[in-house]
Design a protein around this motif. Structure first.
Motif, PDB file in Angstrom:
ATOM      1  N   ARG A  52       0.688  -1.228   0.081  1.00  0.00           N
ATOM      2  CA  ARG A  52       0.061  -0.047  -0.092  1.00  0.00           C
ATOM      3  C   ARG A  52       0.806   1.249   0.032  1.00  0.00           C
ATOM      4  O   ARG A  52       0.610   2.039  -0.713  1.00  0.00           O
ATOM      5  N   GLU A  53       1.998   1.223   0.712  1.00  0.00           N
ATOM      6  CA  GLU A  53       2.723   2.328   0.994  1.00  0.00           C
ATOM      7  C   GLU A  53       3.427   2.559  -0.385  1.00  0.00           C
ATOM      8  O   GLU A  53       3.588   3.807  -1.023  1.00  0.00           O
ATOM      9  N   SER A  54       3.938   1.521  -0.930  1.00  0.00           N
ATOM     10  CA  SER A  54       4.707   1.791  -2.131  1.00  0.00           C
ATOM     11  C   SER A  54       3.788   2.117  -3.475  1.00  0.00           C
ATOM     12  O   SER A  54       4.089   2.836  -4.104  1.00  0.00           O
ATOM     13  N   ASP A  55       2.638   1.567  -3.400  1.00  0.00           N
ATOM     14  CA  ASP A  55       1.444   1.964  -4.485  1.00  0.00           C
ATOM     15  C   ASP A  55       1.064   3.730  -4.276  1.00  0.00           C
ATOM     16  O   ASP A  55       0.998   4.349  -5.261  1.00  0.00           O
ATOM     17  N   SER A  56       1.199   3.859  -2.820  1.00  0.00           N
ATOM     18  CA  SER A  56       0.541   5.407  -2.556  1.00  0.00           C
ATOM     19  C   SER A  56       1.768   6.338  -3.031  1.00  0.00           C
ATOM     20  O   SER A  56       1.446   7.192  -3.916  1.00  0.00           O
ATOM     21  N   GLU A  57       3.030   5.913  -2.888  1.00  0.00           N
ATOM     22  CA  GLU A  57       4.246   6.804  -3.374  1.00  0.00           C
ATOM     23  C   GLU A  57       4.257   6.590  -4.915  1.00  0.00           C
ATOM     24  O   GLU A  57       4.715   7.754  -5.480  1.00  0.00           O
TER      25      GLU A  57
ATOM     26  N   THR B  87       4.071   9.871  -7.236  1.00  0.00           N
ATOM     27  CA  THR B  87       5.068  10.329  -8.221  1.00  0.00           C
ATOM     28  C   THR B  87       4.840  10.235  -9.436  1.00  0.00           C
ATOM     29  O   THR B  87       5.191  10.974 -10.462  1.00  0.00           O
ATOM     30  N   ASP B  88       4.000   9.318 -10.112  1.00  0.00           N
ATOM     31  CA  ASP B  88       3.639   8.836 -11.221  1.00  0.00           C
ATOM     32  C   ASP B  88       2.448   9.215 -11.623  1.00  0.00           C
ATOM     33  O   ASP B  88       1.485   8.486 -11.111  1.00  0.00           O
ATOM     34  N   SER B  89       2.123  10.156 -12.431  1.00  0.00           N
ATOM     35  CA  SER B  89       0.889  10.328 -13.052  1.00  0.00           C
ATOM     36  C   SER B  89       0.711   9.590 -14.406  1.00  0.00           C
ATOM     37  O   SER B  89       1.401   9.635 -15.267  1.00  0.00           O
ATOM     38  N   LEU B  90      -0.246   8.692 -14.374  1.00  0.00           N
ATOM     39  CA  LEU B  90      -0.471   8.219 -15.926  1.00  0.00           C
ATOM     40  C   LEU B  90      -1.355   9.107 -16.840  1.00  0.00           C
ATOM     41  O   LEU B  90      -2.202   9.837 -16.399  1.00  0.00           O
TER      42      LEU B  90
END
Length: 85
Positions: A63-68, A72-75
């Protein structure tokens, strides 16, 4: 076959004592079986608790890595799948 009440006093006591000893031996065996079962279940519970803790930690990390990553990455619209996928 005679029943315990058909026997003389000492023989009746002997028969009752043998019956009690037999029941006690059976109960001792049953308690040993129950004890082994409880021990096995406790080990299984401890294993499942450790597994649950590990899975919770992994889920938290995901969840933390997905949130980060989301922050940071906008599709771009070109990277998104069409609605029918």
């Amino acid at each position: 076959m005679s029943t315990p009440t058909d026997l003389p006093g000492d023989a009746r006591l002997e028969a009752r004592l043998e019956a009690l000893e037999s029941r006690l031996a059976h109960q001792d065996d049953w308690l040993e079986t129950l004890d082994r079962t409880v021990i096995a279940q406790q080990r299984q519970i401890e294993t499942l608790e450790r597994l649950t803790a590990l899975m919770s930690a992994q889920l938290r990390q995901l969840r933390e890595s997905d949130s980060e990553r989301t922050q940071t990455d906008s599709l771009s619209p070109a990277d998104e799948l069409p609605p029918h996928y």
